[in-house]
Design a protein around this motif. Structure first.
Motif, PDB file in Angstrom:
ATOM      1  N   ARG A   1      13.033  -6.189   1.987  1.00  0.00           N
ATOM      2  CA  ARG A   1      13.370  -4.776   2.164  1.00  0.00           C
ATOM      3  C   ARG A   1      12.275  -3.926   1.542  1.00  0.00           C
ATOM      4  N   LYS A   2      11.928  -2.825   2.213  1.00  0.00           N
ATOM      5  CA  LYS A   2      10.856  -1.965   1.735  1.00  0.00           C
ATOM      6  C   LYS A   2      11.443  -0.768   0.990  1.00  0.00           C
ATOM      7  N   PHE A   3      10.836  -0.453  -0.152  1.00  0.00           N
ATOM      8  CA  PHE A   3      11.250   0.676  -0.982  1.00  0.00           C
ATOM      9  C   PHE A   3      10.035   1.547  -1.285  1.00  0.00           C
ATOM     10  N   LYS A   4      10.264   2.842  -1.452  1.00  0.00           N
ATOM     11  CA  LYS A   4       9.160   3.742  -1.773  1.00  0.00           C
ATOM     12  C   LYS A   4       8.871   3.795  -3.263  1.00  0.00           C
ATOM     13  N   SER A   5       9.827   3.435  -4.099  1.00  0.00           N
ATOM     14  CA  SER A   5       9.598   3.516  -5.545  1.00  0.00           C
ATOM     15  C   SER A   5      10.190   2.307  -6.252  1.00  0.00           C
ATOM     16  N   LEU A   6       9.655   2.053  -7.449  1.00  0.00           N
ATOM     17  CA  LEU A   6      10.201   0.984  -8.275  1.00  0.00           C
ATOM     18  C   LEU A   6      11.603   1.338  -8.756  1.00  0.00           C
ATOM     19  N   SER A   7      11.855   2.620  -8.943  1.00  0.00           N
ATOM     20  CA  SER A   7      13.198   3.042  -9.369  1.00  0.00           C
ATOM     21  C   SER A   7      14.229   2.687  -8.302  1.00  0.00           C
TER      22      SER A   7
ATOM     23  N   PRO B   1       0.817  -1.224   0.000  1.00  0.00           N
ATOM     24  CA  PRO B   1       0.000   0.000   0.000  1.00  0.00           C
ATOM     25  C   PRO B   1       0.850   1.273   0.000  1.00  0.00           C
ATOM     26  N   ASP B   2       2.042   1.190   0.559  1.00  0.00           N
ATOM     27  CA  ASP B   2       2.869   2.381   0.670  1.00  0.00           C
ATOM     28  C   ASP B   2       4.275   2.178   0.116  1.00  0.00           C
ATOM     29  N   GLY B   3       4.407   1.297  -0.849  1.00  0.00           N
ATOM     30  CA  GLY B   3       5.724   1.098  -1.444  1.00  0.00           C
ATOM     31  C   GLY B   3       5.848  -0.278  -2.085  1.00  0.00           C
ATOM     32  N   PHE B   4       7.061  -0.819  -2.005  1.00  0.00           N
ATOM     33  CA  PHE B   4       7.355  -2.087  -2.665  1.00  0.00           C
ATOM     34  C   PHE B   4       8.270  -2.911  -1.772  1.00  0.00           C
ATOM     35  N   ASP B   5       8.075  -4.237  -1.820  1.00  0.00           N
ATOM     36  CA  ASP B   5       8.915  -5.139  -1.046  1.00  0.00           C
ATOM     37  C   ASP B   5       9.745  -5.971  -2.010  1.00  0.00           C
ATOM     38  N   TRP B   6      11.040  -5.988  -1.763  1.00  0.00           N
ATOM     39  CA  TRP B   6      11.955  -6.828  -2.527  1.00  0.00           C
ATOM     40  C   TRP B   6      12.928  -7.462  -1.536  1.00  0.00           C
TER      41      TRP B   6
END
Length: 143
Positions: free
Chosen positions: A110-116, A102-107
């Motif tokens: 680790r949590k990131f705010k953007s796909l970049s 809902p507020d970013g991305f998980d990889w």
């Protein structure tokens, strides 16, 4: 009219125009750089610059890309896929899966705010995250 005139100016004239528009000496003698920046500034002065919200979003994105995590704001982007979507991207012989939160991305936990930012973590170089994950067509100047 002013923009078209830039193409006809010599570098010396462009540097004089730079001094008049920016109030500082031109930073270099690159014709293309001077034309581009002068053209942008002339349009900015004529039509107004970026909105406060756009400047703020750009500042937050820059912080994110540069790895500064001091701000708590979350950038919402209408281009993001639905929460829970799994994006799979092979890179360098490894398949990478990113989950949309809902507020970013998980990889990899680790949590990131953007796909970049995720693409940068995967590749070690600057990428447009939407392009990297195939969510939009590439353009020549993306990366």
């Amino acid at each position: 009219m002013q923009l078209a005139a830039l193409k006809q100016m010599t570098v010396i004239e462009l540097k004089a125009k730079w001094q008049a528009v920016f109030g500082t000496p031109a930073p270099n003698n690159s014709r293309s750089y001077l034309e581009l920046r002068l053209g942008y500034r002339i349009q900015e002065l004529t039509h107004g610059g970026l909105s406060r919200e756009t400047r703020r979003a750009l500042d937050l994105l820059a912080d994110e890309v540069e790895g500064r995590i001091g701000r708590k704001a979350i950038i919402a982007d209408g281009r993001n896929p639905v929460v829970g979507t799994k994006l799979v991207r092979p890179w360098d012989g490894v398949e990478h899966t990113v989950t949309v939160l809902p507020d970013g991305f998980d990889w990899q936990g680790r949590k990131f705010k953007s796909l970049s930012a995720v693409a940068r973590a995967i590749t070690g170089t600057q990428w447009n995250g939407y392009r990297f994950f195939g969510l939009r067509e590439s353009r020549r100047d993306d990366r």
